[in-house]
Enzyme design. Structure first.
Site, short mmCIF file in Angstrom:
data_model
loop_
_atom_site.label_atom_id
_atom_site.label_comp_id
_atom_site.label_asym_id
_atom_site.label_seq_id
_atom_site.Cartn_x
_atom_site.Cartn_y
_atom_site.Cartn_z
N LYS A 209 35.89 40.64 42.50
CA LYS A 209 35.41 39.34 42.38
C LYS A 209 35.48 38.77 44.18
O LYS A 209 35.14 38.95 44.72
CB LYS A 209 34.66 38.14 41.79
N ASP A 228 30.15 35.21 40.78
CA ASP A 228 30.78 34.87 40.22
C ASP A 228 29.92 33.85 38.81
O ASP A 228 28.62 34.86 38.13
CB ASP A 228 31.58 33.76 41.12
#
Length: 277
Positions: A209, A228
């Site tokens: 991420k 996320d």
DNA sequence: ATCCAGGAAGTCG
DNA sequence: CGACTTCATGGA
């Protein structure tokens, strides 16, 4: 996009594709502050002040050339948004945050900032980065520049804890040393998203991420979809096979949005985060 | 008190 | 490989 460069200022007339609040509040940047009806923004060792006047956005700065690139002013977001209209939910999302642009930020600043962002909330991320600049950055007429790689590389770990980085202090310490000595940040501009991601994943504190945020917000690679906690909610609202694997979910969303994935993610992220359903 | 926040690393099977 | 646990910190 149409803009004019004046005396220490950039003037933007098409505010449909440039909304200061949308751009700054969508989570891609942390070093800004709202004061009254204007925003002050710091990037690297540059500063500007944004406010609206006569249906225009005025960007006051001594570094107009830097901020033309920074705000991605030579890209046609009208065209991007038109193409995104074909997808579910994007009409609503762009109706809400249609003034978002993806910034061209400094790779090193993004790496450090998004290591801090992991499992953290935005107000605290902003606070930690501000302290980081105040502690290690050079002062330049009224604000602190983002610290150099050497400044962080030579810092003691406990200082990162003092400013509130918590367990990320070790990551900051290790990674800043590597960035200061043996990592070619410019090379990543020339690599594919997959290969550039592989290199970033070698850094401590950088997972999928965080790597994707760096690639999107610094290198402007858009064939990626940062996953996320909010993006997982986005995934679940689309008609895609159920999954609990973040990488699988990300890859499937890229399969859906293609080279516009990064843009789609930002419009959707900003919308869902501010319209808690 | 428990949960969450722009998750990643370490461990175990 | 994949799943599960731990990791500071502070606000809700």
């Amino acid at each position: 996009m149409k803009f004019e460069i004046g005396n220490d200022a950039i003037i933007i007339r098409n505010t449909k594709e440039f909304n200061t609040e949308h751009i700054l509040d969508c989570g891609q940047v942390f070093r800004y502050r709202k004061s009254g009806d204007s925003y002050t923004l710091s990037a690297k060792n540059h500063k500007c002040l944004l406010h609206n006047e006569n249906n225009c956005v005025i960007i006051k700065t001594e570094d107009t050339e830097f901020f033309v690139d920074y705000f991605d002013l030579n890209r046609d977001y009208g065209k991007i948004k038109d193409e995104l209209l074909q997808y579910k939910y994007l009409d609503r999302a762009m109706d809400y945050g249609g003034g978002i642009r993806i910034l061209n930020q400094d790779p090193y600043e993004m790496i450090i900032s998004f290591i801090i962002s992991a499992n953290n909330n935005i107000p605290r991320i902003k606070q930690i980065i501000e302290k980081l600049c105040r502690y290690f950055g050079k002062e330049k007429d009224g604000f602190y520049a983002f610290p150099s790689a050497d400044a962080l590389a030579n810092a003691d770990v406990h200082v990162f804890r003092e400013i509130g980085a918590g367990y990320r202090a070790e990551y900051l310490s290790e990674t800043s040393k590597i960035l200061a000595n043996e990592f070619d940040l410019n090379e990543l501009y020339t690599l594919s998203t997959v290969n550039a991601r592989k290199k970033l994943l070698k850094l401590k504190g950088v997972g999928r991420k965080v790597a994707d945020c760096i690639l999107l917000f610094a290198y402007h690679k858009t064939d990626l979809f940062p996953m996320d906690t909010w993006s997982q909610k986005i995934y679940n609202s689309y008609d895609l096979p159920p999954s609990n694997n973040i990488n699988v979910m990300s890859d499937r969303l890229v399969g859906l949005f293609g080279n516009l994935s990064g843009y789609a993610q930002q419009y959707l992220y900003y919308y869902i985060r501010n319209n808690k359903t």
